[in-house]
Design an enzyme around this catalytic site. Structure first.
Site, short mmCIF file in Angstrom:
data_model
loop_
_atom_site.label_atom_id
_atom_site.label_comp_id
_atom_site.label_asym_id
_atom_site.label_seq_id
_atom_site.Cartn_x
_atom_site.Cartn_y
_atom_site.Cartn_z
N CYS A 74 0.83 -1.22 0.00
CA CYS A 74 0.00 0.00 0.00
C CYS A 74 0.86 1.26 0.00
O CYS A 74 0.57 2.21 -0.72
CB CYS A 74 -0.90 0.04 1.23
N CYS A 172 5.68 15.39 36.61
CA CYS A 172 6.73 15.46 35.58
C CYS A 172 7.40 16.83 35.62
O CYS A 172 8.62 16.95 35.53
CB CYS A 172 6.13 15.24 34.20
N CYS A 217 9.62 6.41 34.35
CA CYS A 217 9.59 7.60 35.20
C CYS A 217 8.52 7.44 36.29
O CYS A 217 8.74 7.82 37.44
CB CYS A 217 9.28 8.84 34.36
#
Lengths: 256, 106
Positions: A74, A172, A217
């Site tokens: 494809c 974070c 993390c």
């Protein structure tokens, strides 16, 4: 009492906003590395990530599934058709009504078009195909899709990035926005810019995805990590990619 | 699935010292690790590497469990004649991988 609460809330809000990294101060994890590790990434014959790219090339042309189709049947030559594709992922999938990352797109292609079983997260074949596709965007700027349908998911991802979690009660942002210029034991904290995934991490001794890094993390801050493929992880990926918009793709990167 | 990446200069002057680099994919499972259930994961490593220059062995290495996954080896030889460097890795469970590269010596 209510006034004091409002002041504290306002202060917390300013702290959270002050944390985000200025556009011109963004740095790839590459710039935190020792010269030896940089040299390893720069030379394609010493960069172990290139082994997965090679395997990905073999998989690209291999016919599989009930449809007996290869990716190449494809998409043709990956070097032409996949150029710049990884730079705009995660992208919105209309059928699912939510963003999908590159690994999920590969597996959607497998199940829908090749009628083959999906590949396992962190399995060799999925990493090899992802590495091959992302490698075609190397050097191109990360260009998140400008799609209004992605906005609520992007906001969710940002909220997760700012959300304190785990027994260490860290978000974070506490490390990767506020303390990226410092060290955690001997290691540079870095800004957490996702420029080189899937990447070869010397500690892992293998190639790994961004989701593996995120889960690592989360375990590190003693939080319960989201499962591979969880919507929350894709939303985080989406936010991280928007945060790194314009930085060049390095796949396959090498990190310590 | 296994693959190898080798780096050999295409051209060299006679007498030049050239660097050869070889990287191959291998998990290098030490045999000392255990699964969550406590069972030993059997050793699966590359045990030997050789490089031949036009059929003559110029470099050999024995590999051990302490060597990292996807081992990378770099070594030097003197370019004496045009020809081929043949690399061969042999390991546990019948592992065998070969690669070769040509050099033109002027």
């Amino acid at each position: 009492m209510r006034a004091i609460g409002a002041i504290i809330a306002a202060l917390l809000l300013t702290i959270a906003q002050a944390g985000e990294i200025a556009h011109d101060q963004r740095r790839s994890g590459y710039s935190f590395m020792a010269p030896d590790t940089k040299a390893m990434q720069d030379d394609d014959t010493s960069n172990p990530g290139m082994l997965w790219v090679l395997d990905g090339e073999a998989l690209w042309t291999k016919r599989i599934g009930a449809a007996d189709k290869a990716c190449a049947d494809c998409h043709g030559d990956a070097a032409a058709s996949m150029k710049g594709v990884a730079a705009r992922y995660p992208a919105f999938d209309k059928a699912l009504g939510r963003p999908v990352d590159l690994e999920q797109r590969i597996n959607l292609c497998r199940t829908e078009h090749q009628q083959a079983p999906p590949l396992d997260y962190e399995g060799h074949d999925l990493l090899a195909l992802t590495a091959l596709i992302a490698h075609q965007s190397r050097g191109m700027p990360i260009a998140p899709a400008d799609d209004p349908q992605l906005e609520p998911f992007l906001a969710e991802g940002r909220a997760l990035f700012m959300q304190r979690q785990g027994q260490l009660n860290l978000a974070c942002t506490n490390c990767h926005d506020d303390n990226w210029d410092k060290h955690l034991a001997g290691s540079a904290i870095t800004q957490g810019q996702p420029t080189g995934y899937p990447m070869y991490r010397l500690e892992w001794q293998t190639l790994g995805s961004l989701q593996r890094r995120l889960r690592g993390c989360m375990t590190g801050i003693r939080a319960q990590a989201f499962s591979y493929g969880a919507p929350e992880l894709v939303e985080l990926e989406l936010y991280l990619r928007s945060r790194a918009a314009g930085m060049p793709v390095e796949t396959p990167a090498v990190r310590p | 699935m296994a693959s190898a990446l080798i780096n050999v200069p295409r051209r060299a002057k006679r007498g030049d010292i050239v660097e050869l680099r070889a990287l191959t994919s291998h998990i290098m499972e030490t045999g000392y690790r255990r699964t969550a259930a406590g069972e030993v994961i059997p050793r699966d490593i590359i045990t030997s590497f050789t490089c031949r220059y036009n059929g003559r062995e110029i470099f050999r290495a024995d590999l051990f469990p302490a060597i990292s996954a996807n081992p990378y080896l770099s070594f030097f030889t003197t370019a004496t004649e045009s020809g081929t460097f043949a690399f061969e890795w042999i390991g546990d469970n019948g592992f065998s991988q070969t690669a070769s590269a040509a050099i033109t010596v002027e």
